[in-house]
Write a protein that holds these residues in place. Structure first.
Motif, PDB file in Angstrom:
ATOM      1  N   ALA A 153      44.975 -90.376 -16.178  1.00 36.36           N
ATOM      2  CA  ALA A 153      45.963 -90.691 -17.216  1.00 36.36           C
ATOM      3  C   ALA A 153      47.180 -91.432 -16.679  1.00 36.36           C
ATOM      4  N   GLU A 176      50.516 -94.868 -24.756  1.00 31.57           N
ATOM      5  CA  GLU A 176      50.023 -93.953 -25.796  1.00 31.57           C
ATOM      6  C   GLU A 176      48.754 -94.505 -26.447  1.00 31.57           C
ATOM      7  N   ALA A 216      45.846 -94.035 -24.083  1.00 34.70           N
ATOM      8  CA  ALA A 216      45.447 -92.625 -24.003  1.00 34.70           C
ATOM      9  C   ALA A 216      44.554 -92.226 -25.164  1.00 34.70           C
ATOM     10  N   ARG A 217      44.613 -92.994 -26.253  1.00 35.38           N
ATOM     11  CA  ARG A 217      43.803 -92.727 -27.445  1.00 35.38           C
ATOM     12  C   ARG A 217      42.593 -93.665 -27.550  1.00 35.38           C
ATOM     13  N   GLY A 228      43.410 -88.896 -23.376  1.00 36.99           N
ATOM     14  CA  GLY A 228      44.336 -87.923 -23.959  1.00 36.99           C
ATOM     15  C   GLY A 228      43.605 -86.736 -24.563  1.00 36.99           C
ATOM     16  N   LYS A 259      43.724 -82.728 -23.455  1.00 33.10           N
ATOM     17  CA  LYS A 259      43.996 -81.694 -24.462  1.00 33.10           C
ATOM     18  C   LYS A 259      42.892 -80.634 -24.426  1.00 33.10           C
ATOM     19  N   LEU A 311      43.972 -86.484 -29.727  1.00 38.47           N
ATOM     20  CA  LEU A 311      45.428 -86.346 -29.810  1.00 38.47           C
ATOM     21  C   LEU A 311      45.829 -86.643 -31.252  1.00 38.47           C
ATOM     22  N   THR A 333      51.521 -86.401 -27.984  1.00 38.35           N
ATOM     23  CA  THR A 333      51.678 -87.509 -27.032  1.00 38.35           C
ATOM     24  C   THR A 333      50.901 -87.186 -25.759  1.00 38.35           C
ATOM     25  N   LEU A 334      50.641 -88.217 -24.990  1.00 37.87           N
ATOM     26  CA  LEU A 334      50.000 -88.011 -23.700  1.00 37.87           C
ATOM     27  C   LEU A 334      50.882 -87.144 -22.813  1.00 37.87           C
TER      28      LEU A 334
END
Length: 194
Positions: A30, A35, A38-39, A50, A54, A84, A89-90
């Motif tokens: 990461a 952001e 990360a998605r 992300g 999680k 996410l 957020t990351l």
């Protein structure tokens, strides 16, 4: 060598060192992401870095709860476990993962016998009906397995996003002193030096 687990003296330190190494690898995937990145799902599946982080936090909490025989305290539905949400957020996912791993480490440090039994929750389709207990050792090995699997997913996703690979990411994320790989830098930074 900073990218590998350190030498170990006994079973417990070995298991903990290898779990910590796999966690570091997952977090390194990461490093430096936006952001949006990360998605980003970079394969046929919907997995994102992300979302994997999680999920890894939830895994740590779920197995720690099982070892302690306490009720799960995770309020969200499992169907959003790998995603996410719009308000997440990351940085928040990484902080949550750090908190979850710190709790796991504290719980494990307080258990003298890795052979201590951990009752298997009844009625789970993913558990053979004849298995009634695991050991703390088994749970620790499973956490290593789970973290390594998802770290591999994250590694592939990250390389697809921007070409970054594990050791340069780790060298950058952990500020290795005398790295044996050129530490990763954002493409914009490299282009500016051009």
């Amino acid at each position: 060598m900073p990218g590998l687990a350190p030498p170990v003296a006994d079973e417990r330190s070995g298991l903990v060192a290898f779990l910590d190494q796999q966690r570091r690898l997952l977090r390194a995937a990461a490093h430096g992401l936006t952001e949006d990145q990360a998605r980003t799902a970079a394969a046929a599946s919907e997995l994102t870095i992300g979302g994997l982080i999680k999920h890894a936090a939830r895994c740590e909490r779920g197995w720690t709860d099982l070892v302690l025989q306490r009720e799960r305290t995770q309020p969200d539905a499992e169907d959003d476990e790998f995603v996410l949400g719009p308000d997440e957020t990351l940085a928040g996912a990484l902080a949550d993962y750090r908190a979850a791993t710190a709790e796991t480490d504290a719980v494990l440090a307080g258990i003298a016998d890795l052979g201590r039994p951990v009752p298997v929750p009844p009625g789970q389709v993913w558990i053979s009906a004849d298995v009634t207990e695991w050991s703390v050792r088994w749970v620790l090995l499973h956490l290593i397995e789970e973290t390594a699997r998802h770290g591999g997913h994250a590694d592939i996703i990250r390389e697809t996003i921007d070409g970054a690979t594990l050791y340069p990411l780790m060298a950058a994320a952990e500020s290795w002193p005398d790295p044996w790989f050129e530490p990763w830098r954002p493409a914009e930074e490299q282009a500016a030096e051009g």
